[in-house]
Structure formats: structure tokens, C-alpha cells
Design a protein around this motif. Structure first.
Motif, short mmCIF file in Angstrom:
data_model
loop_
_atom_site.label_atom_id
_atom_site.label_comp_id
_atom_site.label_asym_id
_atom_site.label_seq_id
_atom_site.Cartn_x
_atom_site.Cartn_y
_atom_site.Cartn_z
N ILE A 1 -10.88 -2.29 5.53
CA ILE A 1 -10.17 -0.53 4.42
C ILE A 1 -9.12 -0.34 5.36
CG2 ILE A 1 -10.70 1.55 3.55
CD1 ILE A 1 -13.77 0.89 3.60
N TYR A 2 -8.05 -0.25 4.59
CA TYR A 2 -6.99 0.47 5.27
C TYR A 2 -6.29 1.75 5.27
CZ TYR A 2 -5.34 -4.03 6.72
OH TYR A 2 -5.15 -5.19 6.88
N TYR A 3 -6.63 2.73 5.75
CA TYR A 3 -6.43 4.12 6.33
C TYR A 3 -4.84 4.75 6.61
CZ TYR A 3 -11.54 3.57 6.65
OH TYR A 3 -12.97 4.17 5.87
N CYS A 4 -4.57 5.93 5.95
CA CYS A 4 -2.54 5.95 6.61
C CYS A 4 -3.17 7.50 7.27
CB CYS A 4 -1.63 6.66 5.64
SG CYS A 4 -2.77 7.90 3.98
N ALA A 5 -2.60 8.30 8.06
CA ALA A 5 -3.31 9.29 8.94
C ALA A 5 -1.77 9.98 9.38
CB ALA A 5 -3.88 9.28 10.39
N VAL A 6 -1.87 11.27 9.53
CA VAL A 6 -0.16 12.18 10.27
C VAL A 6 -0.68 12.16 11.07
CG1 VAL A 6 0.44 14.60 9.74
CG2 VAL A 6 -0.17 13.23 7.84
N GLN A 7 0.00 11.89 12.15
CA GLN A 7 -0.06 12.08 13.99
C GLN A 7 -0.13 13.25 14.07
OE1 GLN A 7 2.47 9.76 16.70
NE2 GLN A 7 1.48 10.17 18.01
N SER B 1 7.28 1.85 6.10
CA SER B 1 8.08 2.39 5.84
C SER B 1 8.09 3.74 5.01
CB SER B 1 9.18 1.81 4.79
OG SER B 1 8.54 1.82 3.39
N ARG B 2 9.11 4.50 4.65
CA ARG B 2 8.54 6.24 3.93
C ARG B 2 9.55 6.96 3.20
NH1 ARG B 2 7.39 9.91 9.26
NH2 ARG B 2 6.92 11.10 7.29
N LEU C 1 2.81 0.68 2.84
CA LEU C 1 2.70 -0.69 4.16
C LEU C 1 2.77 -1.77 3.54
CD1 LEU C 1 1.93 -1.47 7.30
CD2 LEU C 1 -0.37 -1.25 6.37
N GLN C 2 4.01 -2.59 3.72
CA GLN C 2 4.84 -3.97 2.35
C GLN C 2 3.91 -4.54 3.44
OE1 GLN C 2 6.31 -4.47 -0.16
NE2 GLN C 2 4.85 -6.84 0.17
N LEU D 1 0.84 -1.46 -0.06
CA LEU D 1 -0.06 0.09 0.30
C LEU D 1 0.86 1.23 0.04
CD1 LEU D 1 -2.97 -1.25 3.08
CD2 LEU D 1 -2.48 -1.66 0.33
N SER D 2 0.35 2.10 -0.63
CA SER D 2 1.32 3.98 -0.59
C SER D 2 -0.35 4.73 0.13
CB SER D 2 1.59 4.14 -2.15
OG SER D 2 2.03 2.33 -2.53
N CYS D 3 0.57 5.61 0.48
CA CYS D 3 -0.35 6.64 0.90
C CYS D 3 0.64 8.07 0.50
CB CYS D 3 -0.10 6.91 2.36
SG CYS D 3 -1.06 8.61 3.25
#
Length: 124
Positions: free
Chosen positions: A93-99, A71-72, A81-82, A20-22
């Protein structure tokens, strides 16, 4: 305001892999910690992984430890996300987020920007 777009989801058989990429736009997130969460039908959003702004510190949920890798690439404003050895219970459903808040990186309340999510379905 940071805009986050997830991609790379899809249908895969058990034991397979996805990455996955964000990608971020609008503002750089190079100085922020980033997280991946997932949400299955009827369940609350669940912490999966987190990576520090430098990439030097990572944390994983026990359910994915040893199978998933976060990784980033700050030059590309992208977090990955590998996912290996996928199981049907990884379907979500997969989500990315900024802390946005320090500490409690495992809580959804620590994050102030979210993508729209990408669907991952693992068949048996």
C-alpha cells in the motif's frame, strides 16, 4: 487540516508501469515538502521518495532509485510517483504524506498528514 487522497494503484505485471497521484484539499501544500511511503503486509512503513516544496530537491530509497520518479504540480496541489520496471517486491500500500518537521525526511515521524493509501500489486 490538509486532506490527502491517493489514486492510480492497481494490478500490473512485473516490468510494467504505474503512475500514482496524491491530491490535496482543504489547505494548499505548495509550501511543504512531500513524501511517498509504502507498507507491505507484516512490515513497517518504508520510505520511498521525497520532494521539496519547490520541486528542486528529491531523494529516493536505494530500492527504487532509477526506477521511480517523484514530481509535483503545486498549481494542482498534487504530487506524483511514476513507477517503472515494477517488481513483485514493490507490492504494497502506497501512502503520500506532508512533512511537518525539518530533517530526517526518511522517517515516518517527520510527517504530520497522511493519505489513506492506494494498493499496488505486481504479479510475476
Amino acid at each position: 487540516q490538509v486532506q490527502l487522497v491517493e489514486s492510480g494503484g492497481g494490478l500490473v505485471q512485473a516490468g510494467g508501469s504505474l503512475r500514482l497521484s496524491c491530491a490535496a484539499s482543504g489547505r494548499t501544500f505548495s509550501s511543504y515538502d512531500l513524501g511517498w511511503f509504502r507498507q507491505a503486509p507484516g512490515k513497517e512503513r518504508e520510505f520511498i521518495a521525497r520532494i521539496s516544496w519547490s520541486g528542486g530537491s528529491t531523494a529516493y530509497a536505494d530500492s527504487v532509485k532509477g526506477r521511480f520518479t517523484i514530481s509535483r504540480d503545486n498549481a494542482k496541489n498534487t504530487v506524483y510517483l511514476q513507477m517503472n520496471s515494477l517488481k513483485p517486491e514493490d507490492t504494497a500500500i502506497y501512502y503520500c504524506a506532508v512533512q511537518g518537521y525539518s530533517g530526517t525526511y526518511w522517517s515516518v515521524n517527520a510527517y504530520d498528514h497522511w493519505g489513506q493509501g492506494t494498493q499496488v500489486t505486481v504479479s510475476s
